[in-house]
Structures are given as C-alpha cells and as structure tokens.
Design a protein around this motif. Sequence first.
Motif, short mmCIF file in Angstrom:
data_model
loop_
_atom_site.label_atom_id
_atom_site.label_comp_id
_atom_site.label_asym_id
_atom_site.label_seq_id
_atom_site.Cartn_x
_atom_site.Cartn_y
_atom_site.Cartn_z
N ASP A 1 0.59 -1.18 0.02
CA ASP A 1 0.04 0.01 0.06
C ASP A 1 0.78 1.39 -0.07
OD1 ASP A 1 -2.46 -1.31 -0.18
OD2 ASP A 1 -2.73 -1.39 2.21
N LEU B 1 0.93 -2.32 -11.01
CA LEU B 1 0.11 -3.50 -11.82
C LEU B 1 -0.51 -2.92 -12.89
CD1 LEU B 1 -1.08 -5.29 -8.72
CD2 LEU B 1 0.79 -6.05 -10.15
N GLU B 2 -0.86 -1.70 -13.00
CA GLU B 2 -2.02 -1.23 -14.05
C GLU B 2 -1.22 -1.58 -15.49
OE1 GLU B 2 -2.54 2.77 -13.12
OE2 GLU B 2 -3.73 2.53 -11.27
N ASP C 1 0.02 -1.15 -6.40
CA ASP C 1 -0.97 -1.41 -7.46
C ASP C 1 -1.03 -0.38 -8.50
OD1 ASP C 1 -2.24 -3.08 -5.60
OD2 ASP C 1 -3.63 -1.96 -4.75
N ARG C 2 -0.23 0.62 -8.56
CA ARG C 2 -0.10 1.38 -9.44
C ARG C 2 0.87 0.91 -10.68
NH1 ARG C 2 0.19 5.45 -5.59
NH2 ARG C 2 2.64 5.54 -5.70
N ARG D 1 -6.41 -8.68 -10.75
CA ARG D 1 -6.41 -7.90 -11.82
C ARG D 1 -6.47 -8.75 -13.35
NH1 ARG D 1 -5.14 -2.49 -11.64
NH2 ARG D 1 -4.88 -1.49 -9.61
N ARG E 1 -2.80 -9.69 -5.09
CA ARG E 1 -2.93 -8.33 -5.80
C ARG E 1 -3.15 -8.54 -7.33
NH1 ARG E 1 -1.87 -3.08 -2.15
NH2 ARG E 1 -2.16 -4.18 -0.24
#
Length: 376
Positions: free
Chosen positions: A269, A277-278, A274-275, A310, A306
Amino acid sequence: MAPNAFKHGLSAEDAAAAIGQGLTASGLRHTSEAFPIGDGGDGTIALIADRLGAVRVKATVRDPLHRDIDTWFGLTDDATTLIEMANASGLRLLDTAELDPLIALSTGTGDLIRAALDLEARRIIVGMGGSATVDGGVGILQSLGARFLDKHGDPLTGLPAALTALDSIDTSQLDPRLANCELVVLCDVDNPLLGPSGAAAVYGPQKGATPGSVQQLDSCLEQLANVVAKTTGRDMKTVTYGGTAGGAAAGLYGLLNATLAGGIDYFLDITGFDRSLETADFVITGEGSIDDQTLQGKGPMGVAVRAKKRGIPVIGLAGKIPLTPGPELKKYFDILLPIGNEPSGLADALENTAANLSRTAEAIGRMIALSSTGLE
C-alpha cells in the motif's frame, strides 16, 4: 519483477536485478519494472525508504548488549519516520557466541523512536523483522520512559530474565510526545505471544535460547502480559501478530496502543504497488521457499493476491517448491519454478542464487517469446 529477499542468499533488490538480467539476456522484447518487496522482515524499511525518497538520518543507539553503534532511520517529507528494528536490535549485530535472549534488549529501537520524536515525527513505522531479542519490547519501552518494578516498587534489573518478578509498570514518565504520534508496527509473522507457537518457542532458539531458557522466556512474557493487562486493559496474549520480534509487537500494542499491521499488505500500500500493476502483463515474484506457509501472508502471496485480482498471470521462483503444489498455491501462482540447476548442498545453492535466478528468468523470457511467435 517483485521478489522478496532470498534469505541468506540474495537481497530483494539484487533478486529483482538478477531476474531483470535474465529477461534481458533472453532477447524478449519487453519493458519491465524492478519492484523488490518486503513483508516486515529485515530490509523492509530500507525498501520503503528508497521508494518514498526518504532522507536517511544518522543516529547513535544501543545494540542488544547495550554497546553504542551508529545506524540510521528514514524521514519522509510528510514527517513520517521509518525505523528498522534490526538496525538497532538485530541478530546481524551479534556474533553467534553473543546470542542470549535472556539478556538481549530492544533498547536501541527505543532510542531510534526517541530520535524520531526529536524531529517532530507525526507517524513512526517500525519494521520488526530480524531482532535478536525476546523481551516483549521492554527495552524499547524503557528507552521511552516506562519503568518495570518489583513488588517493593524497585526497578527490575537483569531484564528480560527478571520479568518473572514483575509486579507493576510505571508509565508516568513515558515520553509525552508519543500521545501525538501514530505508531505502526510492521509484522512479518502472525504467531501469538505465548505457548508452543509463541515468540519464545518458535523464534527463541534461533536467537540463542536453550530449551530451558525458552520456558523461562515464555514465563517472562506471560507475566509481562498479565501486568500490562492490569495497567492498560489491553491483552497482549491474544492480539494478532503479538509474537513478532520476540513479543515486542505485543508490548508496544499493550503499553503504547501501537497499530500492528501485516507487513506485506502495508508495504504494498505505502509503496504504491497497485499503480505498477496497471501496466503489467506478467508478474514475477519469489523467495527462498514457496510452499503452503507462503499462503499465510508471506511476501509472494501478497503480490500474487493483488495480481490475480487484476487477472495478471503470476510466476513464482524459489529455491524450494513442493513436489506437488496444492490447489491453493496453484490458485495464486500460475507457474512455480525451482531455480536450482543441479543437485547441490544448501551452501552452494545460496552462493549461486543470483546466477540461478538469472538463468531461470532467461528461460522464462525465451518461453514467452516462443509463445508469442507461435500465437502470431
């Protein structure tokens, strides 16, 4: 490329670099990002500091045997302080002959917290992996002003072994600045404080505890928990992650109301994983061993959860994997590959971790390239 450290073999940063070298050598046309991870263990805070661009502040503190040492903590632009317990109270600071959790104290980590408060920290994050102590955090708490007293009201000496004689805790001199500072403890294990799965039984032996001292330490931690419950009403015995760092996590929860957090999720976090992973088509993760224990909140599992949310395929690399991975492992890891190149002893395998990772990553790159060519 989001590997954890390969314990005793390669740091997370070097593991990511080795994987990247292998992919480059494969000739695969690709872009990649190195995103080494930490799950609260030794080295996690350094990774966070680097990701957040934190300034490293020098400090002189006391090691587990109360000798002065020079170390550092991180300071970010938003007055968040990043503290690695292992930098002040770690196993790596002691020779094997010096290991003795009946006398080792976490005082130096408390020294770092005080230094952070001197810089007006508003949030302090402590990564607690790799400690040499089983003191329930009493060293940290003493450094911050707590006094541990016997039935006569006299301060106990010879801690943590003397905790069996603990009768009361004087918190009146605790550093008042703690009241205006959020304290977060990153935990890399979910063991309870006490019992056969507790801090002393599971982790005491690697810190130098004999079978007899394991029992003594467990009794010390139980008495500490009993007195803390009377002092603050908080239950160290049942709090999740309480066994982390020889019970230091439970101690900071019990007396300072610290927030105990699962290391890998907090890490992902705060570093913005997560950014990244985009834009990912594949995720490669790994550590020394990937098995059923990985499912209990280890670093590669946090990454895989995570990524799978996606729909991103996950490749897991490890020195050791099960002969027949179970359904839960297959659910999160599309491919599990052992990186060993031939039968060898552990020492040789550790020495060749980087080369084995690169070779395996090169094979992965070639397989992806062949698959893409075939599809065309």
